[in-house]
Design an enzyme around this catalytic site. Structure first.
Site, mmCIF file in Angstrom:
data_model
loop_
_atom_site.group_PDB
_atom_site.id
_atom_site.type_symbol
_atom_site.label_atom_id
_atom_site.label_comp_id
_atom_site.label_asym_id
_atom_site.label_seq_id
_atom_site.Cartn_x
_atom_site.Cartn_y
_atom_site.Cartn_z
ATOM 1 N N LEU A 170 5.844 0.755 -15.646
ATOM 2 C CA LEU A 170 5.019 -0.390 -14.885
ATOM 3 C C LEU A 170 5.115 0.014 -13.676
ATOM 4 O O LEU A 170 6.002 0.699 -12.921
ATOM 5 C CB LEU A 170 5.700 -1.667 -14.882
ATOM 6 C CG LEU A 170 6.007 -2.198 -16.462
ATOM 7 C CD1 LEU A 170 7.067 -3.397 -16.586
ATOM 8 C CD2 LEU A 170 4.795 -2.694 -17.017
ATOM 9 N N VAL A 201 -18.945 19.720 2.003
ATOM 10 C CA VAL A 201 -18.620 20.512 1.109
ATOM 11 C C VAL A 201 -19.766 20.692 -0.046
ATOM 12 O O VAL A 201 -20.246 19.558 -0.646
ATOM 13 C CB VAL A 201 -17.301 20.733 0.291
ATOM 14 C CG1 VAL A 201 -17.055 21.616 -0.833
ATOM 15 C CG2 VAL A 201 -16.261 20.647 1.392
ATOM 16 N N ALA A 254 -2.053 -1.523 -1.620
ATOM 17 C CA ALA A 254 -1.285 -2.286 -2.598
ATOM 18 C C ALA A 254 -0.870 -3.568 -1.997
ATOM 19 O O ALA A 254 -0.956 -4.589 -3.044
ATOM 20 C CB ALA A 254 0.168 -1.394 -2.342
ATOM 21 N N GLY A 280 -11.818 15.383 2.486
ATOM 22 C CA GLY A 280 -11.690 14.005 3.063
ATOM 23 C C GLY A 280 -10.480 13.648 3.808
ATOM 24 O O GLY A 280 -9.227 14.348 3.686
ATOM 25 N N GLU A 297 -0.267 -3.098 -20.183
ATOM 26 C CA GLU A 297 -0.066 -1.972 -19.514
ATOM 27 C C GLU A 297 -0.235 -0.703 -20.256
ATOM 28 O O GLU A 297 0.788 -0.478 -21.099
ATOM 29 C CB GLU A 297 0.740 -1.981 -18.514
ATOM 30 C CG GLU A 297 1.147 -0.801 -17.789
ATOM 31 C CD GLU A 297 0.000 -0.101 -16.897
ATOM 32 O OE1 GLU A 297 -0.391 -0.985 -16.264
ATOM 33 O OE2 GLU A 297 -0.477 1.005 -17.269
ATOM 34 N N LYS A 298 -1.187 0.375 -20.112
ATOM 35 C CA LYS A 298 -1.158 1.382 -21.084
ATOM 36 C C LYS A 298 -0.222 2.628 -20.432
ATOM 37 O O LYS A 298 -0.350 3.508 -21.398
ATOM 38 C CB LYS A 298 -2.486 1.960 -20.739
ATOM 39 C CG LYS A 298 -3.285 2.490 -19.731
ATOM 40 C CD LYS A 298 -4.560 2.810 -19.896
ATOM 41 C CE LYS A 298 -5.436 3.180 -18.482
ATOM 42 N NZ LYS A 298 -6.686 3.600 -18.513
ATOM 43 N N HIS A 310 15.291 -3.607 24.118
ATOM 44 C CA HIS A 310 15.393 -2.377 24.944
ATOM 45 C C HIS A 310 16.514 -1.574 24.497
ATOM 46 O O HIS A 310 17.478 -2.390 24.277
ATOM 47 C CB HIS A 310 15.408 -2.605 26.310
ATOM 48 C CG HIS A 310 15.355 -1.424 27.241
ATOM 49 N ND1 HIS A 310 14.551 -0.315 27.156
ATOM 50 C CD2 HIS A 310 16.885 -0.715 27.737
ATOM 51 C CE1 HIS A 310 14.928 0.687 27.940
ATOM 52 N NE2 HIS A 310 16.306 0.505 28.175
HETATM 53 C C1 LIG Z 1 -2.170 9.035 -3.053
HETATM 54 C C2 LIG Z 1 -2.230 7.456 -2.938
HETATM 55 C C3 LIG Z 1 -1.289 7.045 -1.855
HETATM 56 C C4 LIG Z 1 -1.327 5.625 -1.692
HETATM 57 N N1 LIG Z 1 -0.809 5.172 -0.716
HETATM 58 C C5 LIG Z 1 -0.780 3.828 -0.312
HETATM 59 C C6 LIG Z 1 0.141 3.327 0.711
HETATM 60 O O1 LIG Z 1 0.841 3.986 1.370
HETATM 61 N N2 LIG Z 1 -0.165 2.054 0.808
HETATM 62 C C7 LIG Z 1 -0.707 1.131 0.323
HETATM 63 O O2 LIG Z 1 -1.021 -0.073 0.407
HETATM 64 N N3 LIG Z 1 -1.869 1.825 -0.644
HETATM 65 C C8 LIG Z 1 -1.534 2.969 -1.085
HETATM 66 N N4 LIG Z 1 -2.409 3.335 -2.073
HETATM 67 C C9 LIG Z 1 -3.410 2.373 -2.480
HETATM 68 C C10 LIG Z 1 -2.532 1.750 -3.809
HETATM 69 O O3 LIG Z 1 -1.922 2.635 -4.817
HETATM 70 C C11 LIG Z 1 -3.673 0.900 -4.555
HETATM 71 O O4 LIG Z 1 -4.261 0.032 -3.647
HETATM 72 C C12 LIG Z 1 -2.868 -0.230 -5.627
HETATM 73 O O5 LIG Z 1 -2.100 0.518 -6.415
HETATM 74 C C13 LIG Z 1 -3.819 -0.909 -6.273
HETATM 75 O O6 LIG Z 1 -3.413 -1.828 -7.279
HETATM 76 P P1 LIG Z 1 -3.933 -2.386 -8.400
HETATM 77 O O7 LIG Z 1 -3.038 -3.341 -8.944
HETATM 78 O O8 LIG Z 1 -5.251 -2.938 -8.166
HETATM 79 O O9 LIG Z 1 -4.294 -1.139 -9.608
HETATM 80 P P2 LIG Z 1 -3.441 0.072 -9.860
HETATM 81 O O10 LIG Z 1 -2.323 0.346 -9.351
HETATM 82 O O11 LIG Z 1 -4.482 1.312 -10.176
HETATM 83 O O12 LIG Z 1 -2.834 -0.446 -11.282
HETATM 84 C C14 LIG Z 1 -3.917 -0.612 -12.480
HETATM 85 C C15 LIG Z 1 -3.081 -0.532 -13.864
HETATM 86 O O13 LIG Z 1 -3.792 -0.852 -14.812
HETATM 87 C C16 LIG Z 1 -3.697 -0.034 -15.958
HETATM 88 N N5 LIG Z 1 -4.824 -0.073 -16.670
HETATM 89 C C17 LIG Z 1 -6.067 0.210 -16.346
HETATM 90 N N6 LIG Z 1 -6.973 0.022 -17.537
HETATM 91 C C18 LIG Z 1 -6.034 -0.632 -18.457
HETATM 92 C C19 LIG Z 1 -6.483 -1.239 -19.660
HETATM 93 N N7 LIG Z 1 -7.803 -1.340 -20.041
HETATM 94 N N8 LIG Z 1 -5.558 -1.615 -20.527
HETATM 95 C C20 LIG Z 1 -4.274 -1.598 -20.004
HETATM 96 N N9 LIG Z 1 -3.951 -1.143 -18.565
HETATM 97 C C21 LIG Z 1 -4.891 -0.526 -18.062
HETATM 98 C C22 LIG Z 1 -3.262 1.322 -15.331
HETATM 99 O O14 LIG Z 1 -2.798 2.149 -16.345
HETATM 100 C C23 LIG Z 1 -2.770 0.938 -13.886
HETATM 101 O O15 LIG Z 1 -1.226 0.891 -14.267
HETATM 102 C C24 LIG Z 1 -2.310 4.840 -2.422
HETATM 103 C C25 LIG Z 1 -3.236 5.325 -3.500
HETATM 104 C C26 LIG Z 1 -2.939 6.747 -3.627
HETATM 105 C C27 LIG Z 1 -3.800 7.218 -4.705
#
Ligand SMILES: Cc1cc2nc3c(=O)[nH]c(=O)nc-3n(C[C@H](O)[C@H](O)[C@H](O)COP(=O)(O)OP(=O)(O)OC[C@H]3O[C@@H](n4cnc5c(N)ncnc54)[C@H](O)[C@@H]3O)c2cc1C
Length: 471
Positions: A39, A238, A325, A181, A34-35, A450
């Protein structure tokens, strides 16, 4: 000699870190690259957690603003928002949760390799930034997630034209904010900053807000936003945005071709997120991409053996893969269990719940009324307003409704769509109903305590059969 692992996960978001924990629980030797400095990925650091923390602040502010109605006297005049304290509390919550993931890694003996990784072929993972080293893995899980993206004519400068990454850190409440959006991210920030005092305008290309929700939900949200003073411009594109020293100048065009100029302090671009694959070495390895996302099958296998991918970075079939998530986490569990040799079932994406924490909240699962009709069901629907309920009156939260979409032939519940108080919590009952292929009759026979908001679900079921009790 590279260090060998059973599983190397790239990315510690809600997909990657959950996959790692499940794999470790099942006896595998696991490392996660993880970069970021912490975490938890987008959800914990930039997404779900900070935004929902800000929304809780907005809710608290709303209650205090209505203090008189509750018989609470504020001796020092009108309440005001202190962004410094808001940000401090939000950051504390984020840090607490990211540290929690670190603790879980230690507990499960998962190694966190701090750096940026790329795929080097034959099970090798090259950590080329940070703790540089070569890792050897029997199985690799790519969980690199997504990043904000813009639309043509709008260049993000992270100062005046910002994304959610900046919007969660604002030290001051902008006087005016235009949001591009009206998906979950857009409407959540609209609720936050309108409540904090900004003049908010939402511009949406499609004809309605929250376009993936049931049409009735979109209409209700638009009504409520108008009441709250949020300006909504739907079916509007836009075409250009320019940052100036003092703000942003926008050009927009409505569906009838009418052009408009709009000025604001800030423009928040909330038009979706694209996959993070740059520098990952996917093309060199011959991994098939689909619209830039990593193409996977229903078990999250990529086109290259022993490389799986999950979460926001994937595409599966023709449709849009939900960037949520809880979806990424469930995919992580499934991959880990498959790699451990367990029998696993594919996810039914029709049963994925979605929560949008704007004010009023939205919770939904399953088919919308339009989708059910498109699929050829003989549809019947039932709707029950929260406002009739004693619990809603007590809470002073009387907006919204629960709507059930059902199949007339077998009485099966196909979808449940709610907007109003606690909808993001109440949706859990509906998710279970869909998973168990529940009929409307069974929902009617389910006793709802209720006085609770959940009575609206039982009543909506009655309404689907044509006879709500309290209406
Ligand atoms: C503002 C906002 C609000 C949100 N609210 C919700 C919500 O209420 N409920 C919900 O379900 N979802 C929500 N989401 C969506 C949710 O955050 C994502 O769907 C979820 O985080 C995806 O998880 P992931 O593990 O696929 O990727 P990510 O959480 O994006 O994690 C990817 C990780 O990989 C790391 N990484 C990338 N490339 C490399 C590499 N080459 N080497 C090492 N590390 C790397 C990144 O640093 C990152 O930490 C929201 C998103 C945003 C932007």
């Amino acid at each position: 000699m590279p260090i060998s692992y059973d599983v190397v996960v790239i990315g510690a978001g809600t997909g990657g870190y959950v996959a790692a924990i499940r794999a470790a629980q099942l006896g595998m030797k696991v490392a996660v690259v993880e970069k970021q400095k912490a975490l938890g990925g987008t959800c914990l650091i930039w997404g779900c957690i900070p935004t929902k923390a800000l929304l809780e602040h907005a809710h608290a502010f709303k209650v205090v603003q209505n203090a008189r109605e509750w018989g609470v006297m504020l001796p020092y005049g009108a309440p005001a928002i202190d962004m410094h304290q808001v940000q401090a509390r939000k950051d504390k919550i984020v840090t607490g949760l990211t540290k929690g993931v670190e603790f879980l890694f230690k507990k499960n003996k998962i190694e966190w390799i701090k750096g940026t990784a790329r795929l080097a072929g034959n099970g090798k993972v090259d950590v080329f930034v940070g703790d540089a080293q070569m890792l050897q893995a029997k199985e690799i899980i790519v969980a690199t997630g997504s990043a904000p993206r813009s639309v043509p004519g709008v260049e993000i400068d992270h100062r005046r034209i910002i994304t959610s990454d900046e919007a969660i850190h604002l030290k001051e409440v902008p006087k005016s904010l235009v949001i591009l959006g009206s998906g979950a991210v857009g409407v959540e920030f609209a609720s936050i900053y309108r409540r904090f005092g900004s003049q908010v305008t939402i511009i949406e290309l499609l004809p309605r807000l929250v376009p993936i929700e049931d049409e009735a939900v979109s209409a209700e949200l638009e009504k409520s936003f108008k009441k709250q003073g949020i300006v909504t411009m739907t079916a509007t594109k836009v075409t250009h945005a320019k940052a100036t020293d003092t703000g942003v100048e926008l050009e927009a065009q409505s569906a009838d071709g009418k052009a408009q100029r709009i000025s604001a302090d800030l423009l928040l671009v909330a038009t979706g997120r694209g996959p993070v694959t740059t520098g990952l070495g996917v093309e060199a390895l011959g991994i098939t991409l689909d619209r830039g996302y990593i193409a996977v099958d229903e078990m999250y296998r990529t086109s290259v053996p022993h490389v799986s991918a999950i979460g926001d970075v994937i595409a599966m079939g023709q449709g849009v893969h939900p960037q949520l998530a809880h979806v990424s986490s469930m995919e992580g569990v499934i991959v880990a269990e498959r790699l451990a040799g367990q029998e696993v079932q594919p996810i039914n994406y029709d049963h994925v719940p979605s929560g949008t924490y704007c004010d009023p909240e939205i919770g939904s699962v399953g088919l919308t009324e339009a989708e059910a009709r498109e699929r050829g069901y003989d549809v019947r629907v039932g709707t029950f307003p929260f406002g009739v309920l004693g619990r809603a009156k007590m809470a002073g939260e009387t907006e919204g409704f629960v709507k059930i979409v059902a199949d007339r032939r077998y009485d099966e519940v196909l979808g449940v769509h709610m907007i109003g108080p606690r909808s993001t919590e109440l949706i859990a009952e509906a998710v279970m109903a869909l998973r168990l292929e529940c009929t409307v009759e069974e929902l009617i026979k389910t006793i709802h305590a209720h006085p609770t908001f959940s009575e609206a679900v039982g009543e909506a079921a009655h309404a689907t059969h044509g006879a709500p009790i309290h209406l």
